[in-house]
Design an enzyme around this catalytic site. Structure first.
Site, PDB file in Angstrom:
ATOM      1  N   ARG A  44       0.828  -1.208   0.000  1.00  0.00           N
ATOM      2  CA  ARG A  44       0.000   0.000   0.000  1.00  0.00           C
ATOM      3  C   ARG A  44       0.864   1.261   0.000  1.00  0.00           C
ATOM      4  O   ARG A  44       0.556   2.243  -0.682  1.00  0.00           O
ATOM      5  CB  ARG A  44      -0.951  -0.012   1.203  1.00  0.00           C
ATOM      6  CG  ARG A  44      -2.008  -1.112   1.141  1.00  0.00           C
ATOM      7  CD  ARG A  44      -3.100  -0.895   2.155  1.00  0.00           C
ATOM      8  NE  ARG A  44      -2.653  -1.092   3.515  1.00  0.00           N
ATOM      9  CZ  ARG A  44      -2.879  -2.192   4.237  1.00  0.00           C
ATOM     10  NH1 ARG A  44      -3.553  -3.212   3.717  1.00  0.00           N
ATOM     11  NH2 ARG A  44      -2.458  -2.282   5.490  1.00  0.00           N
ATOM     12  N   ASP A  82     -16.206  -2.624  -4.882  1.00  0.00           N
ATOM     13  CA  ASP A  82     -16.317  -3.828  -4.067  1.00  0.00           C
ATOM     14  C   ASP A  82     -17.760  -4.325  -4.140  1.00  0.00           C
ATOM     15  O   ASP A  82     -18.696  -3.523  -4.283  1.00  0.00           O
ATOM     16  CB  ASP A  82     -15.928  -3.556  -2.616  1.00  0.00           C
ATOM     17  CG  ASP A  82     -15.487  -4.823  -1.890  1.00  0.00           C
ATOM     18  OD1 ASP A  82     -14.267  -5.009  -1.710  1.00  0.00           O
ATOM     19  OD2 ASP A  82     -16.358  -5.630  -1.528  1.00  0.00           O
ATOM     20  N   SER A  83     -17.934  -5.638  -4.032  1.00  0.00           N
ATOM     21  CA  SER A  83     -19.281  -6.213  -4.098  1.00  0.00           C
ATOM     22  C   SER A  83     -19.988  -6.168  -2.763  1.00  0.00           C
ATOM     23  O   SER A  83     -21.207  -6.368  -2.700  1.00  0.00           O
ATOM     24  CB  SER A  83     -19.203  -7.666  -4.582  1.00  0.00           C
ATOM     25  OG  SER A  83     -18.457  -8.460  -3.665  1.00  0.00           O
ATOM     26  N   ASP A 139      -6.795  -6.752  -6.183  1.00  0.00           N
ATOM     27  CA  ASP A 139      -6.445  -7.535  -4.987  1.00  0.00           C
ATOM     28  C   ASP A 139      -7.652  -8.365  -4.547  1.00  0.00           C
ATOM     29  O   ASP A 139      -8.302  -8.054  -3.542  1.00  0.00           O
ATOM     30  CB  ASP A 139      -5.998  -6.589  -3.872  1.00  0.00           C
ATOM     31  CG  ASP A 139      -5.558  -7.333  -2.615  1.00  0.00           C
ATOM     32  OD1 ASP A 139      -5.162  -8.508  -2.736  1.00  0.00           O
ATOM     33  OD2 ASP A 139      -5.620  -6.740  -1.523  1.00  0.00           O
ATOM     34  N   CYS A 180      -3.666 -13.701  -2.740  1.00  0.00           N
ATOM     35  CA  CYS A 180      -3.433 -14.107  -1.353  1.00  0.00           C
ATOM     36  C   CYS A 180      -3.634 -15.612  -1.188  1.00  0.00           C
ATOM     37  O   CYS A 180      -3.739 -16.109  -0.076  1.00  0.00           O
ATOM     38  CB  CYS A 180      -4.348 -13.345  -0.400  1.00  0.00           C
ATOM     39  SG  CYS A 180      -6.113 -13.610  -0.693  1.00  0.00           S
TER      40      CYS A 180
END
Length: 237
Positions: A44, A82-83, A139, A180
């Site tokens: 970040r 974002d969902s 991400d 990830c």
């Protein structure tokens, strides 16, 4: 996210402040991501150092870690996708939290825009509308929880990265693509997947760096399976 559930305040990423739900109010079965991801803090900060003067698209934005660092770095605009409505609610809460504490300027409210929706679908729409960005962050949550799901996950990673590359400005820009999933990272297939995605997207891919989790997320020599995070910064043209 019910803001009443935010009882833990995390100071991270050199000055930024984040509200985090306590474990008992999180719902891992319904939430794609939970908690706060300290493992991504160096990545970040890298985005913060690259964001000046850029338009930024932060897909799978969760509660704003990458988005706020882009704003701190001088991004001219940030679009967070974002969902999860709870995640975006927390993102807006965190934005106001940082403005109230003087970490972010008041005009950050006008520079940050949110879109609630499935990230691949939103990316498709942005590409169709010819909306492109100087810097795109991808991400996603863990797509390959187990090695047996790696082949299926590779297809998903390829799909979203094709779209992410198409969302980079055609004259050239940056993509930070992450995984990830330990199965993906340990397979060594992530960069190959990006190469495939670049061919499909008809974009030129130049790898600038490949990083992992922050230094305090150590990997024991006798347990290489502990290596799980991959973050590739690439120039797309």
């Amino acid at each position: 996210m019910s803001l009443e559930g935010i009882k833990v305040i995390v100071k991270s990423d050199e000055a930024l402040i984040f509200g985090v739900e306590e474990p008992e109010v999180q719902n891992p079965q319904n939430d794609q991501k939970t908690g706060f991801y300290c493992d991504q803090r160096m990545n970040r900060l890298m985005i913060r150092n690259l964001a000046e003067g850029k338009t930024v698209l932060d897909t799978y934005s969760y509660t704003g870690g990458f988005s706020f660092n882009a704003l701190m770095g001088g991004a001219t605009s940030v679009t967070a996708v974002d969902s999860a409505s709870k995640a975006l609610e927390a993102l807006r809460y965190n934005l106001q939290l940082n403005i109230d504490h003087g970490v972010l300027p008041a005009d950050a409210q006008h520079k940050l825009h949110t879109i609630e929706g499935d990230c691949p679908t939103v990316l498709e729409q942005l590409v169709e509308q010819q909306k492109t960005f100087d810097l795109v962050i991808c991400d996603p949550p863990k797509l390959a929880p187990r090695r047996t799901q790696l082949d299926k996950a590779l297809s998903k990673y390829t799909q979203v990265n094709v779209l992410a590359m198409k969302a980079v400005h055609p004259s050239g820009g940056l993509l930070l693509s992450c995984s990830c999933s330990a199965a993906m990272t340990q397979s060594g297939e992530f960069v190959k997947m990006l190469q495939t995605a670049a061919k499909v997207a008809k974009r030129r891919l130049t790898i600038l760096s490949e990083t992992g989790a922050a230094p305090d997320h150590t990997v024991v020599a006798g347990y290489p399976e502990g290596k799980y995070l991959t973050a590739v910064l690439a120039h797309i043209q």
